[in-house]
Design a protein around this motif. Structure first.
Motif, PDB file in Angstrom:
ATOM      1  N   ASN A  86       4.395   4.629  -7.569  1.00  0.00           N
ATOM      2  CA  ASN A  86       3.148   4.231  -6.913  1.00  0.00           C
ATOM      3  C   ASN A  86       2.319   5.454  -6.573  1.00  0.00           C
ATOM      4  O   ASN A  86       2.846   6.418  -6.022  1.00  0.00           O
ATOM      5  CB  ASN A  86       3.436   3.477  -5.617  1.00  0.00           C
ATOM      6  CG  ASN A  86       4.213   2.210  -5.816  1.00  0.00           C
ATOM      7  OD1 ASN A  86       5.396   2.248  -6.131  1.00  0.00           O
ATOM      8  ND2 ASN A  86       3.558   1.089  -5.636  1.00  0.00           N
ATOM      9  N   THR A 108      -0.441   2.256  -3.570  1.00  0.00           N
ATOM     10  CA  THR A 108      -1.114   1.397  -4.542  1.00  0.00           C
ATOM     11  C   THR A 108      -0.080   0.487  -5.199  1.00  0.00           C
ATOM     12  O   THR A 108       1.129   0.664  -5.000  1.00  0.00           O
ATOM     13  CB  THR A 108      -1.781   2.232  -5.638  1.00  0.00           C
ATOM     14  OG1 THR A 108      -0.761   2.821  -6.467  1.00  0.00           O
ATOM     15  CG2 THR A 108      -2.653   3.330  -5.048  1.00  0.00           C
ATOM     16  N   PRO A 109      -0.505  -0.445  -6.014  1.00  0.00           N
ATOM     17  CA  PRO A 109       0.462  -1.184  -6.834  1.00  0.00           C
ATOM     18  C   PRO A 109       1.180  -0.214  -7.778  1.00  0.00           C
ATOM     19  O   PRO A 109       0.666   0.893  -8.031  1.00  0.00           O
ATOM     20  CB  PRO A 109      -0.410  -2.163  -7.619  1.00  0.00           C
ATOM     21  CG  PRO A 109      -1.643  -2.293  -6.812  1.00  0.00           C
ATOM     22  CD  PRO A 109      -1.857  -0.955  -6.172  1.00  0.00           C
ATOM     23  N   ASP A 136      -8.134   0.770  -3.252  1.00  0.00           N
ATOM     24  CA  ASP A 136      -7.082   0.997  -4.252  1.00  0.00           C
ATOM     25  C   ASP A 136      -5.683   0.747  -3.701  1.00  0.00           C
ATOM     26  O   ASP A 136      -4.731   0.647  -4.468  1.00  0.00           O
ATOM     27  CB  ASP A 136      -7.151   2.433  -4.775  1.00  0.00           C
ATOM     28  CG  ASP A 136      -8.473   2.715  -5.471  1.00  0.00           C
ATOM     29  OD1 ASP A 136      -8.953   3.862  -5.375  1.00  0.00           O
ATOM     30  OD2 ASP A 136      -9.039   1.785  -6.087  1.00  0.00           O
ATOM     31  N   ARG A 138      -2.618  -1.213  -1.444  1.00  0.00           N
ATOM     32  CA  ARG A 138      -2.178  -2.564  -1.146  1.00  0.00           C
ATOM     33  C   ARG A 138      -1.190  -2.636   0.009  1.00  0.00           C
ATOM     34  O   ARG A 138      -1.020  -3.703   0.603  1.00  0.00           O
ATOM     35  CB  ARG A 138      -1.520  -3.183  -2.394  1.00  0.00           C
ATOM     36  CG  ARG A 138      -2.452  -3.365  -3.558  1.00  0.00           C
ATOM     37  CD  ARG A 138      -3.540  -4.387  -3.286  1.00  0.00           C
ATOM     38  NE  ARG A 138      -4.416  -4.534  -4.446  1.00  0.00           N
ATOM     39  CZ  ARG A 138      -5.506  -3.820  -4.620  1.00  0.00           C
ATOM     40  NH1 ARG A 138      -5.866  -2.915  -3.724  1.00  0.00           N
ATOM     41  NH2 ARG A 138      -6.252  -4.013  -5.702  1.00  0.00           N
ATOM     42  N   SER A 139      -0.502  -1.549   0.312  1.00  0.00           N
ATOM     43  CA  SER A 139       0.480  -1.558   1.398  1.00  0.00           C
ATOM     44  C   SER A 139       0.221  -0.357   2.280  1.00  0.00           C
ATOM     45  O   SER A 139      -0.163   0.700   1.785  1.00  0.00           O
ATOM     46  CB  SER A 139       1.908  -1.470   0.843  1.00  0.00           C
ATOM     47  OG  SER A 139       2.172  -2.509  -0.074  1.00  0.00           O
TER      48      SER A 139
END
Length: 125
Positions: free
Chosen positions: A32, A99-100, A111, A113-114
């Motif tokens: 990631n 990011t993914p 950009d 996600r977590s």
């Protein structure tokens, strides 16, 4: 589900340095891209720095360029942010973000996600 835990925040004086760390658990984040975001009181969350999943490429917000350095140690599943020449305007809660998997974009908040719960950095003048 990956968990990101930030550490290293604190109260420092202008001109001092701090190193933030972000430990990931649950799964490896070596695939990631990752980054640091921050949110100052009364302001929106903003992008600070991003790093590719291999660690070979980085990007910074103009406000921190030349003072902050983002780097990662994939063997330890840990992300870092070295902050030098801190200014009062750097005061914020700092968040680690991912990011993914194999994300190729890591230069803006959209950009990621977590993210973790954040660590407070306070810079006094």
């Amino acid at each position: 589900q990956v968990q990101l835990v930030e550490s290293g925040g604190g109260l420092v004086q202008a001109g001092d340095s701090l190193r933030l760390a972000c430990a990931a658990s649950g799964r490896t984040l070596s695939n990631n891209a990752m980054g640091w975001l921050r949110q100052a009181p009364g302001k929106e969350r903003e992008f600070v720095a991003g790093i590719s999943w291999r660690g070979s490429s980085t990007v910074y917000a103009d406000s921190v360029k030349g003072r902050f350095t983002i780097f990662r140690d994939n063997t330890k599943n840990t992300l870092y942010l070295q902050m030098n020449s801190l200014k009062p305007e750097d005061t914020a809660v700092y968040y680690c973000a991912a990011t993914p998997p194999y994300g190729s974009r890591y230069g803006s908040i959209a950009d990621f996600r977590s993210w973790g719960q954040g660590t407070q950095v306070t810079v006094s003048s």
